[in-house]
Design an enzyme around this catalytic site. Structure first.
Site, PDB file in Angstrom:
ATOM      1  N   HIS A  36       0.712  -1.097   0.025  1.00 24.44           N
ATOM      2  CA  HIS A  36       0.063  -0.005   0.043  1.00 24.44           C
ATOM      3  C   HIS A  36       0.883   1.306  -0.084  1.00 24.44           C
ATOM      4  O   HIS A  36       0.561   2.411  -0.730  1.00 24.44           O
ATOM      5  CB  HIS A  36      -1.062  -0.161   1.215  1.00 24.44           C
ATOM      6  N   LYS A 102      -9.847  -8.839   7.037  1.00 20.44           N
ATOM      7  CA  LYS A 102     -10.685  -9.068   8.069  1.00 20.44           C
ATOM      8  C   LYS A 102     -10.713  -7.783   9.292  1.00 20.44           C
ATOM      9  O   LYS A 102      -9.838  -6.837   9.262  1.00 20.44           O
ATOM     10  CB  LYS A 102      -9.963 -10.150   8.835  1.00 20.44           C
TER      11      LYS A 102
END
Lengths: 192, 295
Positions: A36, A102
Site C-alpha cells: 500500500h 478482516k
C-alpha cells in the site's frame, strides 16, 4: 450466495449490500502495508491494468515452491485497519472495486467506497487452508525480494473465494452497528 | 541417573511439535467451537462462519497445512531436568524452527525492527521466544503456542486504578478492564477468542502469566475459588456483548477466560490481557530418553 466474476464493474458492486455472501472468481492481488505504501508513494504504472476492476486482498500467505511453481499453502486475511490512512486513496488511484480483509475498516475507507463504487469484503480470519484451496494458480509475484513473502504482491487466479460484504458502497458498515450495540452493553456491564 | 540429551532426536521431536501445533487444533478447543456453532441461531452468519472455521480445521489436519497463515509468535515454555544445557535445548529449538519454516509449517515471521528485513527463517533476537523452568522428572516438557499478530495486537494491559473505567485495585476492577478490552477488540482478534489474564506482576511477568493461562484446558476449573468465580462470570458476560464470530454478531464472542495472579509491587497493579484467536494453536510434548509423546 452471489457469484462474482473479476474484474468487476461499478454496477456489479453497487448492487451489493451489507450481509451479502459472495464467491469471487478471476484474478485478484494480495497487498499489505508495504504494498500500500509503495502504491501511493511510487505510483507504479505496471500494476494499473492488473488492479483496475479487481480487488486487493489483505493477506500474507504461507507459500511453497515446487518445480519453479508457487503454491498457496495457507492464505487467510490479515487485519485491514492498518491500511485505513491510505486505503481509499489506493482504491481511487488504481480503480479497485473491492478490498478483502478482516476486522473491517474506518470512516475514511467507508466514504471512499461510497464515492468510487467499491465494497469491503470480509474473509474468514484464520481459515487459511480453506481459503488457499480456492487459489487455483499463482500467476506472478511482485516485489518478492524487497518485501518478503508476507508483504509481496501475489497475483492469484481464484475460484469461488468466499467472503461476506461488511461495508457496502452506500455508506453502510456492519462493524459500526455491532460496535454501537456492544458499546452500550459493555457500559451497562461496567456499570459506571 | 542423569538425563542425557540426544540433540538430534530432540530437534526432530520439536519439529514434529511445531508441525502438529500449526496444523491441528487441540481437541478441547474443537469441542468448544462445535458447541458454540450448535448454540448459534440457524441461518445466522455466526453459525455459518463457525461452520467454515471447523471445516478449515478438518482440512488443515488432513492436508497437514497451517490452520492459519499467520503462524504467529512461537512461544516455547520448556521444563527441563537438572543439569541439562539450556544452550543445547535452545539451539535444537532454533534448528527445528528453521526446518519447520523451510517445510512451510511456519510462515517467515521474524522482521528486523530497524531495517524491516525479514530473516526468512523465524529466528532473530528473542525469536523464537523460549521460557525455561526446571523440574524433578527425567524428561523435557515442551509447551508451544503459536500466537498470531491479529490477536496479539488487541492484547493489552491496564494499570489500576483506572479512572476512566472507575476500576479500583480489586477483582471488580479487573472485571471492568476485561470487559473493556474485549469490547474494544471487537472481531479484530479473530473472535471467538480465548482470554488469558495475568493479575499483578510487572508489565512483563503479568503478561507472561496471561500467556501461560492459554495452555489450560477449555473446561477446567481455576484452583483459586475467587478466580474461578470471576472466570465463570466473565464467560457469561463477555458473550452478552454480541460481537460474535469475527465481529459479525452472535452469541459467541469468547470461548473461555483463564486468569492467573502474580505477586506485584505495592506501587503497581497491572491487568495483562492476552487475547488468543479462535485458531488457538497450542500443544505439549513430553520427551524422555526413550520416547516422545504429544497431547
Amino acid at each position: 450466495m452471489i457469484k462474482l466474476q473479476l474484474p468487476l464493474t461499478e454496477a456489479d458492486v453497487r448492487q451489493l449490500k451489507v450481509g451479502d455472501e459472495v464467491a469471487l472468481s478471476g484474478i485478484m492481488v494480495t497487498g499489505r502495508d508495504e504494498a500500500h505504501t509503495w502504491l501511493i508513494n511510487d505510483k507504479p504504472d505496471n500494476v494499473r491494468k492488473l488492479l483496475e476492476g479487481s480487488v486487493i486482498y489483505h493477506c500474507g500467505p504461507v507459500v511453497s515452491k515446487t518445480d519453479g511453481e508457487w503454491k498457496f499453502v495457507a492464505a487467510g486475511p490479515t487485519t485491514s485497519i492498518r491500511e485505513e490512512p491510505i486505503q481509499a486513496d489506493v482504491v481511487k488511484e488504481y480503480k479497485l472495486r473491492g478490498v478483502i480483509g478482516k476486522g473491517g475498516m474506518g470512516p475514511k475507507t467507508l466514504a471512499g467506497l461510497k464515492e468510487f463504487g467499491a465494497v469491503y469484503l470480509h474473509a474468514i480470519g484464520g481459515a487459511a487452508t480453506l481459503l488457499a484451496k480456492s487459489v487455483k494458480k499463482v500467476t506472478d509475484v511482485i516485489k518478492l525480494e524487497e518485501f518478503g513473502v508476507p508483504e509481496a504482491m501475489w497475483i492469484l487466479e481464484v475460484e469461488d473465494f468466499p467472503a461476506v460484504v461488511t461495508m457496502d458502497s452506500h455508506g453502510n458498515s456492519l462493524h459500526t452497528k455491532i460496535k454501537a450495540d456492544s458499546d452500550k452493553i459493555a457500559k451497562e456491564l461496567i456499570g459506571n | 541417573m542423569a538425563f542425557k540429551l540426544n540433540k538430534e532426536k530432540f530437534r526432530d521431536a520439536v519439529l514434529e511439535l511445531i508441525r502438529l501445533t500449526s496444523t491441528e487444533l487441540p481437541r478441547d478447543v474443537i469441542a468448544a467451537m462445535e458447541k458454540a456453532r450448535d448454540n448459534e441461531e440457524p441461518g445466522s452468519a455466526a453459525k455459518s462462519v463457525l461452520g467454515s472455521m471447523l471445516k478449515n480445521v478438518v482440512m488443515a489436519k488432513a492436508d497437514s497445512t497451517p490452520i492459519c497463515q499467520d503462524t504467529g509468535t512461537n512461544i516455547h515454555f520448556v521444563t527441563i531436568p537438572e543439569g541439562i544445557s539450556l544452550r543445547k535445548v535452545e539451539q535444537a529449538i532454533i534448528e527445528a524452527t528453521q526446518q519447520a519454516t523451510a517445510e512451510a509449517y511456519l510462515r517467515p515471521n521474524a522482521v528486523d525492527s530497524l531495517t524491516g528485513k525479514n530473516t526468512g527463517d523465524n529466528t532473530g533476537v528473542m525469536a523464537p521466544y523460549i521460557h525455561f523452568e526446571e523440574w524433578d522428572d527425567p524428561a523435557i516438557k515442551l509447551q508451544l503456542a503459536l500466537k498470531g499478530g491479529g490477536c496479539e495486537n488487541v492484547s493489552t494491559q491496564y494499570k489500576l486504578p483506572d479512572t476512566s473505567l472507575k476500576a479500583g485495585r480489586n477483582l471488580e476492577g479487573v472485571y471492568k478492564c476485561i470487559i473493556d478490552a474485549i469490547n474494544k477488540a471487537q472481531g479484530l482478534g479473530c473472535a471467538p477468542g480465548v482470554i488469558g489474564v495475568g493479575v499483578g506482576g510487572d508489565r512483563a511477568t503479568g503478561m507472561i502469566m496471561a500467556k501461560k493461562q492459554l495452555f489450560r484446558k477449555m473446561g477446567d476449573s481455576n484452583p483459586v475459588q475467587q478466580l474461578d468465580d470471576l472466570e465463570q462470570k466473565l464467560l457469561v458476560d463477555l458473550n452478552k456483548l454480541g460481537i460474535g464470530p469475527l465481529g459479525f454478531g452472535g452469541k459467541t464472542t469468547v470461548l473461555g477466560v483463564k486468569i492467573g495472579a502474580v505477586h506485584r509491587l505495592p506501587a503497581s497493579f497491572f491487568v495483562s490481557i492476552a487475547y488468543m484467536c479462535w485458531a488457538d494453536r497450542h500443544h505439549e510434548m513430553l520427551f524422555t530418553e526413550s520416547e516422545v509423546s504429544y497431547d
